[in-house]
Design a protein around this motif. Structure first.
Motif, PDB file in Angstrom:
ATOM      1  N   ARG A  38       0.985  -1.372  -0.001  1.00  0.00           N
ATOM      2  CA  ARG A  38       0.003   0.011   0.032  1.00  0.00           C
ATOM      3  C   ARG A  38       0.894   1.173   0.249  1.00  0.00           C
ATOM      4  N   PHE A  39       1.936   1.158   0.355  1.00  0.00           N
ATOM      5  CA  PHE A  39       2.439   2.252   0.685  1.00  0.00           C
ATOM      6  C   PHE A  39       3.471   2.973  -0.160  1.00  0.00           C
ATOM      7  N   TYR A  40       4.037   1.735  -0.396  1.00  0.00           N
ATOM      8  CA  TYR A  40       5.535   2.064  -1.564  1.00  0.00           C
ATOM      9  C   TYR A  40       4.500   1.743  -3.102  1.00  0.00           C
ATOM     10  N   LEU A  41       3.050   1.840  -3.301  1.00  0.00           N
ATOM     11  CA  LEU A  41       2.277   1.790  -4.238  1.00  0.00           C
ATOM     12  C   LEU A  41       1.769   2.580  -4.344  1.00  0.00           C
ATOM     13  N   GLY A  42       1.335   3.367  -3.692  1.00  0.00           N
ATOM     14  CA  GLY A  42       0.163   4.948  -3.144  1.00  0.00           C
ATOM     15  C   GLY A  42       1.442   5.609  -3.935  1.00  0.00           C
ATOM     16  N   LEU A  43       2.081   5.978  -3.050  1.00  0.00           N
ATOM     17  CA  LEU A  43       3.839   6.864  -3.126  1.00  0.00           C
ATOM     18  C   LEU A  43       3.990   6.438  -4.860  1.00  0.00           C
ATOM     19  N   ALA A  44       3.640   5.468  -5.265  1.00  0.00           N
ATOM     20  CA  ALA A  44       4.353   5.912  -7.390  1.00  0.00           C
ATOM     21  C   ALA A  44       2.973   6.576  -7.753  1.00  0.00           C
ATOM     22  N   LEU A  45       1.937   5.750  -7.659  1.00  0.00           N
ATOM     23  CA  LEU A  45       1.396   6.639  -8.576  1.00  0.00           C
ATOM     24  C   LEU A  45       1.376   8.267  -7.728  1.00  0.00           C
ATOM     25  N   ILE A  46       1.926   8.780  -6.459  1.00  0.00           N
ATOM     26  CA  ILE A  46       1.231  10.007  -6.241  1.00  0.00           C
ATOM     27  C   ILE A  46       2.679  10.994  -6.851  1.00  0.00           C
ATOM     28  N   ALA A  47       3.478  10.107  -7.217  1.00  0.00           N
ATOM     29  CA  ALA A  47       4.925  10.731  -7.612  1.00  0.00           C
ATOM     30  C   ALA A  47       4.497  10.615  -9.019  1.00  0.00           C
ATOM     31  N   VAL A  48       3.900   9.900 -10.133  1.00  0.00           N
ATOM     32  CA  VAL A  48       3.680   9.729 -11.368  1.00  0.00           C
ATOM     33  C   VAL A  48       2.658  10.751 -11.936  1.00  0.00           C
ATOM     34  N   ALA A  49       2.189  11.444 -10.614  1.00  0.00           N
ATOM     35  CA  ALA A  49       0.426  11.596 -10.434  1.00  0.00           C
ATOM     36  C   ALA A  49       1.034  13.223 -10.450  1.00  0.00           C
ATOM     37  N   ILE A  50       1.962  14.001  -9.669  1.00  0.00           N
ATOM     38  CA  ILE A  50       2.651  14.742  -9.342  1.00  0.00           C
ATOM     39  C   ILE A  50       3.383  15.569 -10.578  1.00  0.00           C
ATOM     40  N   VAL A  51       4.391  14.349 -11.359  1.00  0.00           N
ATOM     41  CA  VAL A  51       5.215  14.322 -12.317  1.00  0.00           C
ATOM     42  C   VAL A  51       4.833  15.284 -13.487  1.00  0.00           C
ATOM     43  N   LEU A  52       3.058  14.468 -13.735  1.00  0.00           N
ATOM     44  CA  LEU A  52       2.365  14.182 -15.011  1.00  0.00           C
ATOM     45  C   LEU A  52       2.121  15.632 -14.524  1.00  0.00           C
ATOM     46  N   ALA A  53       1.454  16.117 -13.969  1.00  0.00           N
ATOM     47  CA  ALA A  53       0.915  17.432 -14.014  1.00  0.00           C
ATOM     48  C   ALA A  53       2.015  18.582 -13.455  1.00  0.00           C
ATOM     49  N   GLY A  54       3.174  18.525 -13.362  1.00  0.00           N
ATOM     50  CA  GLY A  54       3.991  19.357 -13.550  1.00  0.00           C
ATOM     51  C   GLY A  54       4.485  19.838 -14.836  1.00  0.00           C
ATOM     52  N   PHE A  55       4.617  18.547 -16.210  1.00  0.00           N
ATOM     53  CA  PHE A  55       4.737  18.789 -17.211  1.00  0.00           C
ATOM     54  C   PHE A  55       3.486  19.398 -18.033  1.00  0.00           C
ATOM     55  N   CYS A  56       2.177  18.847 -17.394  1.00  0.00           N
ATOM     56  CA  CYS A  56       0.789  20.063 -18.551  1.00  0.00           C
ATOM     57  C   CYS A  56       1.260  21.051 -18.379  1.00  0.00           C
ATOM     58  N   ILE A  57       0.986  21.872 -15.983  1.00  0.00           N
ATOM     59  CA  ILE A  57       0.950  22.435 -15.848  1.00  0.00           C
ATOM     60  C   ILE A  57       2.611  23.852 -16.652  1.00  0.00           C
ATOM     61  N   ARG A  58       3.465  23.037 -16.651  1.00  0.00           N
ATOM     62  CA  ARG A  58       4.652  23.757 -17.850  1.00  0.00           C
ATOM     63  C   ARG A  58       4.276  23.854 -19.611  1.00  0.00           C
ATOM     64  N   ALA A  59       3.094  23.010 -19.759  1.00  0.00           N
ATOM     65  CA  ALA A  59       2.892  22.669 -21.330  1.00  0.00           C
ATOM     66  C   ALA A  59       2.171  24.245 -21.466  1.00  0.00           C
ATOM     67  N   PHE A  60       1.297  24.955 -20.591  1.00  0.00           N
ATOM     68  CA  PHE A  60       0.216  25.825 -20.429  1.00  0.00           C
ATOM     69  C   PHE A  60       1.260  27.458 -20.239  1.00  0.00           C
ATOM     70  N   TRP A  61       1.968  27.201 -19.522  1.00  0.00           N
ATOM     71  CA  TRP A  61       2.813  28.481 -18.664  1.00  0.00           C
ATOM     72  C   TRP A  61       4.123  28.415 -19.860  1.00  0.00           C
ATOM     73  N   ARG A  62       4.158  27.530 -21.173  1.00  0.00           N
ATOM     74  CA  ARG A  62       5.105  28.176 -22.232  1.00  0.00           C
ATOM     75  C   ARG A  62       4.333  28.260 -23.219  1.00  0.00           C
ATOM     76  N   ARG A  63       2.722  28.234 -23.407  1.00  0.00           N
ATOM     77  CA  ARG A  63       1.754  29.061 -24.411  1.00  0.00           C
ATOM     78  C   ARG A  63       0.876  30.420 -23.672  1.00  0.00           C
ATOM     79  N   LYS A  64       1.349  30.240 -22.285  1.00  0.00           N
ATOM     80  CA  LYS A  64       0.879  31.534 -21.599  1.00  0.00           C
ATOM     81  C   LYS A  64      -0.212  31.930 -21.546  1.00  0.00           C
ATOM     82  N   THR A  65      -1.083  30.194 -21.588  1.00  0.00           N
ATOM     83  CA  THR A  65      -2.909  30.113 -21.299  1.00  0.00           C
ATOM     84  C   THR A  65      -3.174  29.940 -19.804  1.00  0.00           C
TER      85      THR A  65
END
Length: 159
Positions: A46-73
């Motif tokens: 539970r601990f490791y799988l939960g943390l892995a999913l959370i980490a992947v989510a945070i990294v993916l969200a970061g890439f998404c936000i960066r794409a929005f910032w690059r397009r200035k929207t």
């Protein structure tokens, strides 16, 4: 017409911010389970799988936000978009931010052993689909026309 009202019409009309939808469903599931974790999965898993999913989510969200910032929207569904974002994770999914939110939700559910959260995930996804995504897609079609329709025809909604 005051500028404030014009800007309000130039938005998707999402029923709630998507993070709020996932958070509300998580809170409901926590209440249904009365906070006690399910012991079905061993704690280290539970601990490791939960943390892995959370980490992947945070990294993916970061890439998404960066794409929005690059397009200035804006990533805010209540503000007008000024550009169509089709790079980064948006090359593979029209809604990678919602994929990230779903992964975060899953990670939290697994980490805390919340079976009810897993059972209610389809409700959260359906609410995001009908209350946010359908409205956003309609808005983007009106705003960007053929450019959005071409993007929509070549990129899947989720994954």
């Amino acid at each position: 017409m005051p500028e404030k009202f014009k800007e309000a019409k130039d938005a998707s009309g999402a029923i709630l911010p998507p993070p709020a939808i996932f958070a509300i469903v998580l809170l409901i599931s926590y209440g249904l389970q009365r906070g006690r974790p399910d012991e079905g999965l061993p704690e280290p898993l539970r601990f490791y799988l939960g943390l892995a999913l959370i980490a992947v989510a945070i990294v993916l969200a970061g890439f998404c936000i960066r794409a929005f910032w690059r397009r200035k929207t804006s990533v805010d569904p209540y503000k007008p978009v000024t550009a169509l974002v089709v790079e980064g994770p948006f090359r593979y999914s029209r809604n990678p931010m919602y994929v990230a939110l779903a992964l975060l939700y899953l990670g939290i559910a697994v980490y805390f052993g919340q079976v009810w959260a897993l059972l209610l995930l389809p409700f959260a996804l359906a609410t995001v689909h009908y209350g946010v995504i359908v409205r956003e897609e309609s808005y983007l079609e009106r705003k960007f026309g053929q450019d959005y329709l071409a993007y929509k025809s070549r990129v899947r909604r989720w994954i």
